[in-house]
Scaffold this motif. Structure first.
Motif, PDB file in Angstrom:
ATOM      1  N   GLU A 163       1.824 117.459 -74.271  1.00 48.34           N
ATOM      2  CA  GLU A 163       0.484 117.715 -73.471  1.00 48.34           C
ATOM      3  C   GLU A 163       0.854 118.084 -72.235  1.00 48.34           C
ATOM      4  OE1 GLU A 163      -3.287 115.036 -71.790  1.00 48.34           O
ATOM      5  OE2 GLU A 163      -1.668 114.265 -73.089  1.00 48.34           O
ATOM      6  N   ILE A 164       0.291 119.124 -71.781  1.00 45.77           N
ATOM      7  CA  ILE A 164       0.219 119.549 -70.451  1.00 45.77           C
ATOM      8  C   ILE A 164      -0.254 118.470 -69.158  1.00 45.77           C
ATOM      9  CG2 ILE A 164      -0.482 121.198 -68.686  1.00 45.77           C
ATOM     10  CD1 ILE A 164      -0.865 123.239 -71.045  1.00 45.77           C
ATOM     11  N   ILE A 165       0.409 118.314 -68.146  1.00 47.37           N
ATOM     12  CA  ILE A 165       0.226 117.580 -67.316  1.00 47.37           C
ATOM     13  C   ILE A 165      -0.967 117.995 -66.306  1.00 47.37           C
ATOM     14  CG2 ILE A 165       0.845 116.071 -65.230  1.00 47.37           C
ATOM     15  CD1 ILE A 165       3.695 116.275 -66.083  1.00 47.37           C
ATOM     16  N   ASP A 214       7.936 113.684 -62.833  1.00 46.86           N
ATOM     17  CA  ASP A 214       8.504 113.444 -63.869  1.00 46.86           C
ATOM     18  C   ASP A 214       7.621 113.644 -65.216  1.00 46.86           C
ATOM     19  OD1 ASP A 214       9.178 111.092 -65.999  1.00 46.86           O
ATOM     20  OD2 ASP A 214      11.064 111.061 -64.734  1.00 46.86           O
ATOM     21  N   LYS A 215       8.104 114.345 -66.028  1.00 47.62           N
ATOM     22  CA  LYS A 215       7.045 114.761 -67.354  1.00 47.62           C
ATOM     23  C   LYS A 215       6.972 113.483 -68.201  1.00 47.62           C
ATOM     24  CE  LYS A 215      10.628 116.544 -70.515  1.00 47.62           C
ATOM     25  NZ  LYS A 215      11.288 117.425 -71.216  1.00 47.62           N
ATOM     26  N   ASN A 216       7.848 112.522 -68.182  1.00 48.94           N
ATOM     27  CA  ASN A 216       7.804 111.473 -69.072  1.00 48.94           C
ATOM     28  C   ASN A 216       6.533 110.332 -68.193  1.00 48.94           C
ATOM     29  OD1 ASN A 216       9.496 111.884 -71.015  1.00 48.94           O
ATOM     30  ND2 ASN A 216      11.000 111.227 -69.899  1.00 48.94           N
ATOM     31  N   GLN A 217       6.662 110.668 -67.055  1.00 49.21           N
ATOM     32  CA  GLN A 217       5.714 109.570 -66.187  1.00 49.21           C
ATOM     33  C   GLN A 217       4.011 110.474 -65.985  1.00 49.21           C
ATOM     34  OE1 GLN A 217       5.421 106.489 -65.474  1.00 49.21           O
ATOM     35  NE2 GLN A 217       7.727 105.728 -65.265  1.00 49.21           N
ATOM     36  N   LYS A 218       4.164 111.527 -66.327  1.00 51.02           N
ATOM     37  CA  LYS A 218       2.875 112.771 -66.138  1.00 51.02           C
ATOM     38  C   LYS A 218       2.807 112.822 -64.673  1.00 51.02           C
ATOM     39  CE  LYS A 218       0.189 112.295 -70.244  1.00 51.02           C
ATOM     40  NZ  LYS A 218       0.690 113.811 -70.688  1.00 51.02           N
ATOM     41  N   LEU A 219       3.962 113.062 -63.658  1.00 56.10           N
ATOM     42  CA  LEU A 219       4.039 113.359 -62.501  1.00 56.10           C
ATOM     43  C   LEU A 219       4.428 114.598 -62.269  1.00 56.10           C
ATOM     44  CD1 LEU A 219       5.385 109.958 -61.314  1.00 56.10           C
ATOM     45  CD2 LEU A 219       3.140 110.632 -61.104  1.00 56.10           C
ATOM     46  N   LEU A 220       3.526 115.478 -61.466  1.00 53.94           N
ATOM     47  CA  LEU A 220       4.000 116.646 -60.716  1.00 53.94           C
ATOM     48  C   LEU A 220       4.617 116.770 -59.560  1.00 53.94           C
ATOM     49  CD1 LEU A 220       0.771 118.522 -61.591  1.00 53.94           C
ATOM     50  CD2 LEU A 220       3.008 118.744 -62.789  1.00 53.94           C
ATOM     51  N   PRO A 221       5.744 117.282 -59.141  1.00 51.97           N
ATOM     52  CA  PRO A 221       6.138 117.158 -57.775  1.00 51.97           C
ATOM     53  C   PRO A 221       5.052 117.099 -56.634  1.00 51.97           C
ATOM     54  CG  PRO A 221       7.191 119.036 -59.065  1.00 51.97           C
ATOM     55  CD  PRO A 221       6.251 118.527 -59.810  1.00 51.97           C
ATOM     56  N   GLU A 222       5.210 116.171 -55.727  1.00 52.01           N
ATOM     57  CA  GLU A 222       4.364 115.972 -54.702  1.00 52.01           C
ATOM     58  C   GLU A 222       4.324 117.078 -53.825  1.00 52.01           C
ATOM     59  OE1 GLU A 222       1.311 115.315 -52.561  1.00 52.01           O
ATOM     60  OE2 GLU A 222       1.834 113.815 -54.379  1.00 52.01           O
ATOM     61  N   LYS A 223       3.172 117.890 -53.312  1.00 47.90           N
ATOM     62  CA  LYS A 223       3.168 119.057 -52.673  1.00 47.90           C
ATOM     63  C   LYS A 223       2.439 118.829 -51.312  1.00 47.90           C
ATOM     64  CE  LYS A 223      -1.204 120.769 -54.737  1.00 47.90           C
ATOM     65  NZ  LYS A 223      -1.351 119.430 -55.746  1.00 47.90           N
ATOM     66  N   HIS A 224       1.861 117.785 -50.974  1.00 46.14           N
ATOM     67  CA  HIS A 224       1.126 117.415 -49.863  1.00 46.14           C
ATOM     68  C   HIS A 224       1.851 117.193 -48.613  1.00 46.14           C
ATOM     69  CE1 HIS A 224      -1.962 117.145 -53.279  1.00 46.14           C
ATOM     70  NE2 HIS A 224      -2.687 118.004 -52.361  1.00 46.14           N
TER      71      HIS A 224
END
Length: 304
Positions: free
Chosen positions: A36-38, A99-109
């Motif tokens: 599934e796409i995050i 982390d894709k397993n944690q459904k996390l995108l790199p933080e960008k803010h």
């Protein structure tokens, strides 16, 4: 005196401890469709939850070091300190880098990353004391004493990070105000299950006792106030409704707290007399409530 029937075998507490971390991390995500796409929503609620969970790790480590230092379930709690230490460091990296397993995108803010930097700086100090204590086979009173004020500072900074995450992701429309505030409330409750146990331990073993007994009284009052508020959520104009699973968890937490409060209340009033039975009960009830709240947050994450 409390009936011994309420004291569970420590092994059960350990199972619950392990279940809390697995149910709300990779195993929870495994329940979702593979590949599934995050989504922005998944990323936002996961970051808010895991950032809040970091504050619980801090209090859990401090509590476990205190009890183990004083001969209570020493080997098991030392292991739990090392587990939580590793999980804190791993989660910090996941929150930053994704982390894709944690459904996390790199933080960008940038405003979030600045606060993460502050948390990391305090964690470095905190972590040094953990390592010194571990190297001394769990017998380093000075490290335990230093952990006490540091835990307050780092938890405050983690909460600042959680608030900032809520702000930026709400402004982007990734998460509703009701969902993020519900997760925040459950995060605070989860953290306080360990904070109360920590303050109880520091009080009864005369480690910054006066300050900790006073703080314990305040934490207990805050816990009850927030628990009552979460159990009776206000009707939202958007139609947002608290999941039944979350409300059920709150009812269980209240029941567990009612048992625990019989032990905590005297300590909050400055009474340092206790027993091994009461100390073990404090550890176990805290783990039970922590686990129940962690499970409830997973149901909140699924809300849109």
């Amino acid at each position: 005196m409390l009936k011994s029937a309420v004291v569970m075998p420590l092994a059960i507490g350990a199972v619950l401890y392990a279940a809390m971390f697995s149910t709300n991390a990779a195993d929870a995500d495994a329940l979702r469709p593979n590949g599934e796409i995050i989504s922005a929503h998944d990323d936002a609620v996961r970051k808010i939850n895991l950032t809040g969970r970091q504050s619980m790790f801090i209090e859990h480590i401090a509590k476990s070091m205190c009890f183990a230092q004083n001969g209570v379930e020493t080997a098991e709690l030392r292991n739990q300190v090392m587990q939580a230490q590793w999980l804190f460091q791993t989660t910090s990296s996941q929150l930053r880098d994704g982390d894709k397993n944690q459904k996390l995108l790199p933080e960008k803010h940038p405003e979030v990353l600045v606060i993460f930097d502050k948390v990391d700086a305090l964690w470095a100090q905190f972590n040094d004391h953990i390592n010194s204590w571990t190297a001394a086979n769990g017998q380093d009173k000075n490290s335990v004493l230093q952990i006490d004020p540091l835990s307050v500072q780092i938890v405050d900074e983690i909460h600042n990070a959680e608030y900032m995450l809520e702000k930026v992701y709400h402004e982007e429309g990734a998460v509703t105000l009701e969902t993020e505030k519900a997760i925040e409330a459950f995060d605070f409750l989860r953290m306080m299950t360990q904070k109360m146990s920590k303050e109880y331990c520091f009080s009864i073993f005369d480690l910054n006792a006066a300050a900790n007994s006073a703080q314990l009284k305040q934490t207990m009052a805050q816990f009850l106030e927030l628990l009552d508020s979460a159990q009776t959520p206000h009707a939202a104009a958007s139609g947002w409704v608290m999941p039944e699973e979350a409300l059920s968890a709150l009812a269980k937490v209240r029941s567990e707290y009612d048992t625990l409060s019989l032990v905590l209340t005297p300590a909050a009033a400055g009474d340092t007399s206790t027993s091994l039975e009461y100390m073990e009960l404090t550890i176990k009830q805290g783990l039970l409530m922590m686990t129940q709240l962690g499970s409830a947050i997973y149901h909140l994450e699924k809300l849109r």
